[in-house]
Every structure is written in structure tokens, then in C-alpha cells.
Motif scaffolding. Structure first.
Motif, PDB file in Angstrom:
ATOM      1  N   LEU A 150       0.835  -1.208   0.000  1.00 47.88           N
ATOM      2  CA  LEU A 150       0.000   0.000   0.000  1.00 47.88           C
ATOM      3  C   LEU A 150       0.868   1.256   0.000  1.00 47.88           C
ATOM      4  O   LEU A 150       0.553   2.244  -0.676  1.00 47.88           O
ATOM      5  N   MET A 151       1.963   1.222   0.748  1.00 53.48           N
ATOM      6  CA  MET A 151       2.873   2.359   0.778  1.00 53.48           C
ATOM      7  C   MET A 151       3.425   2.638  -0.624  1.00 53.48           C
ATOM      8  O   MET A 151       3.522   3.790  -1.053  1.00 53.48           O
ATOM      9  N   GLN A 152       3.779   1.572  -1.345  1.00 56.19           N
ATOM     10  CA  GLN A 152       4.354   1.733  -2.680  1.00 56.19           C
ATOM     11  C   GLN A 152       3.320   2.180  -3.710  1.00 56.19           C
ATOM     12  O   GLN A 152       3.629   2.964  -4.610  1.00 56.19           O
ATOM     13  N   LEU A 156       3.856   6.656  -1.953  1.00 56.03           N
ATOM     14  CA  LEU A 156       4.956   7.203  -2.751  1.00 56.03           C
ATOM     15  C   LEU A 156       4.463   7.981  -3.970  1.00 56.03           C
ATOM     16  O   LEU A 156       4.980   9.077  -4.251  1.00 56.03           O
ATOM     17  N   PRO A 157       3.453   7.477  -4.725  1.00 53.09           N
ATOM     18  CA  PRO A 157       2.916   8.301  -5.819  1.00 53.09           C
ATOM     19  C   PRO A 157       2.326   9.616  -5.319  1.00 53.09           C
ATOM     20  O   PRO A 157       2.397  10.633  -6.010  1.00 53.09           O
ATOM     21  N   VAL A 174       9.576   8.164   5.325  1.00 57.13           N
ATOM     22  CA  VAL A 174       8.143   8.443   5.392  1.00 57.13           C
ATOM     23  C   VAL A 174       7.327   7.149   5.348  1.00 57.13           C
ATOM     24  O   VAL A 174       6.395   6.967   6.141  1.00 57.13           O
ATOM     25  N   SER A 175       7.680   6.249   4.447  1.00 56.70           N
ATOM     26  CA  SER A 175       6.894   5.026   4.285  1.00 56.70           C
ATOM     27  C   SER A 175       6.986   4.125   5.515  1.00 56.70           C
ATOM     28  O   SER A 175       5.987   3.568   5.963  1.00 56.70           O
ATOM     29  N   THR A 176       8.185   3.978   6.077  1.00 58.27           N
ATOM     30  CA  THR A 176       8.318   3.146   7.275  1.00 58.27           C
ATOM     31  C   THR A 176       7.645   3.781   8.484  1.00 58.27           C
ATOM     32  O   THR A 176       7.071   3.088   9.323  1.00 58.27           O
ATOM     33  N   LEU A 182       0.601   2.648  11.397  1.00 51.56           N
ATOM     34  CA  LEU A 182      -0.597   1.877  11.063  1.00 51.56           C
ATOM     35  C   LEU A 182      -0.604   0.520  11.757  1.00 51.56           C
ATOM     36  O   LEU A 182      -1.641   0.070  12.252  1.00 51.56           O
ATOM     37  N   VAL A 183       0.559  -0.128  11.803  1.00 47.88           N
ATOM     38  CA  VAL A 183       0.633  -1.455  12.427  1.00 47.88           C
ATOM     39  C   VAL A 183       0.312  -1.380  13.917  1.00 47.88           C
ATOM     40  O   VAL A 183      -0.489  -2.163  14.436  1.00 47.88           O
ATOM     41  N   ILE A 184       0.916  -0.423  14.611  1.00 48.74           N
ATOM     42  CA  ILE A 184       0.764  -0.356  16.065  1.00 48.74           C
ATOM     43  C   ILE A 184      -0.582   0.205  16.495  1.00 48.74           C
ATOM     44  O   ILE A 184      -1.236  -0.330  17.404  1.00 48.74           O
TER      45      ILE A 184
END
Length: 201
Positions: A150-152, A156-157, A174-176, A182-184
Motif C-alpha cells: 500500500l505504501m508503494q 509514494l505516488p 516516510v513510508s516506514t 498503522l501497524v501499532i
């Protein structure tokens, strides 16, 4: 004797380093009397800023009950080391604040201290054990994989649409950051409830 002392010092140092790397979390459950939720929320506004000032504090998360259905608040607090976490949980400051809120509870102040990312797999019942490691691994992996895609595909776009030039280090930062958030805070609290039966078998 020297070798034994040196070995013990190395062992203690290594354990301390592991704790600092993994961090520690406490999962606190409070069963609040019906009609006392607003008073409990005011009490949270009082204790949370105090806990933030405690040595080693990282962050906190509150899982609130479903209105008119459940009455259990779950508070997850993360510290950098188990030692700092225990110091806060056993401090006179926290004890006095818990005593102040005690009339709002139907049960005692219950909490479990967990190391590393075990806090992602807490159960609503205090007698639930942490799932075995391989189930934690599969659950976390199955949550992170679609989010990383989803991040990619979206994040990113979106950065390029905002005229932010492509930069491997900035894009990864930014992506990490978004992925971990979102995970936590979003995915795991709900995902673990969905797969709870499998996790705790």
C-alpha cells in the motif's frame, strides 16, 4: 574470579542492551463503573501527562470501551527499558493516582508487563498468554506485507504528486514511519481480535 566477574558484567550489559533495543510495554486494564466514564476520562487527563514525564517514556495508546456495551479501558504504555517501566509502575506517584481513581473501578488495577513487541498481542482477559513466537511472526508478517504494498502503490505516488522529488532515504523514512504507525495503532489492535482464536490456541 576475574573471568567470572567479567563474564557476568558482559552478560548483564548484554541483557541491558537487549532491553534497550526491544523496549518494554505494560498493558493496563481498568473496569470502570457504569456512569463513571467521564470521571475516568478526567483522571486519564491527569495521569497521562505525569507518566509522560517519567524516565524512559516512549508513547501510550488507549483502547476505549464500546459505549453502552462494554466498560473496560485498556491502556498500553511503552518505555525504553523494563527497569524504567517498573520504576514508573511501582512509583509512589502512580500509586497515589491509582488510589484516587479506585472508587471508579469495579475491579482492581490490573496490568501485565511485556518485553519487545509482545504488547501487540495482548488479550482482553488478563489470563490470556502471549502467543507463541511463530504465530506472532506470521501475524505480524501478514499485516506488514499488504501495508508495505500500500505504501508503494499509494503513499509514494502521492509524494510525487506533491512535487516532492524521489529520494530513497526520504521515501523510506516516510513510508516506514507510516507503516509502523498503522501497524501499532490501527491494524494490530483490530487484526489480533479477528484472529484471536487461532493466536491463542
Amino acid at each position: 574470579m576475574f573471568q567470572l566477574t567479567r563474564r557476568n558484567n558482559f552478560s548483564n550489559s548484554y541483557k541491558s542492551k537487549i532491553m534497550e533495543t526491544q523496549g518494554a510495554s505494560v498493558v493496563i486494564t481498568h473496569h470502570v463503573l457504569d456512569g463513571k466514564q467521564s470521571e475516568y476520562e478526567k483522571w486519564l487527563d491527569e495521569i497521562l501527562p505525569v507518566s509522560k514525564r517519567a524516565k524512559g517514556f516512549i508513547n501510550w495508546q488507549i483502547v476505549r470501551p464500546i459505549p453502552n456495551l462494554t466498560f473496560v479501558y485498556t491502556v498500553i504504555i511503552r518505555f525504553d527499558t523494563i527497569e524504567n517501566l517498573r520504576n514508573w509502575m511501582e512509583s509512589d506517584t502512580r500509586r497515589k493516582l491509582i488510589d484516587k481513581a479506585h472508587p471508579l473501578f469495579t475491579k482492581e488495577d490490573n496490568y501485565e508487563i511485556k518485553s519487545g513487541l509482545d504488547f501487540l498481542f495482548y488479550g482482553e482477559k488478563t489470563d490470556n498468554k502471549v502467543p507463541v513466537r511463530w504465530k506472532q511472526y506470521l501475524a505480524t508478517w501478514s499485516a506488514i506485507y499488504p501495508l508495505s504494498l500500500l505504501m508503494q502503490l499509494l503513499l509514494l505516488p502521492s509524494l510525487r504528486l506533491m512535487n516532492i522529488p524521489a529520494n530513497r532515504y526520504f521515501d523510506t523514512l516516510v513510508s516506514t514511519g507510516c507503516l509502523v504507525f498503522l501497524v501499532i495503532y490501527v491494524v494490530m489492535p483490530n487484526y489480533t481480535k479477528l484472529i484471536r482464536k487461532w493466536l491463542y490456541q
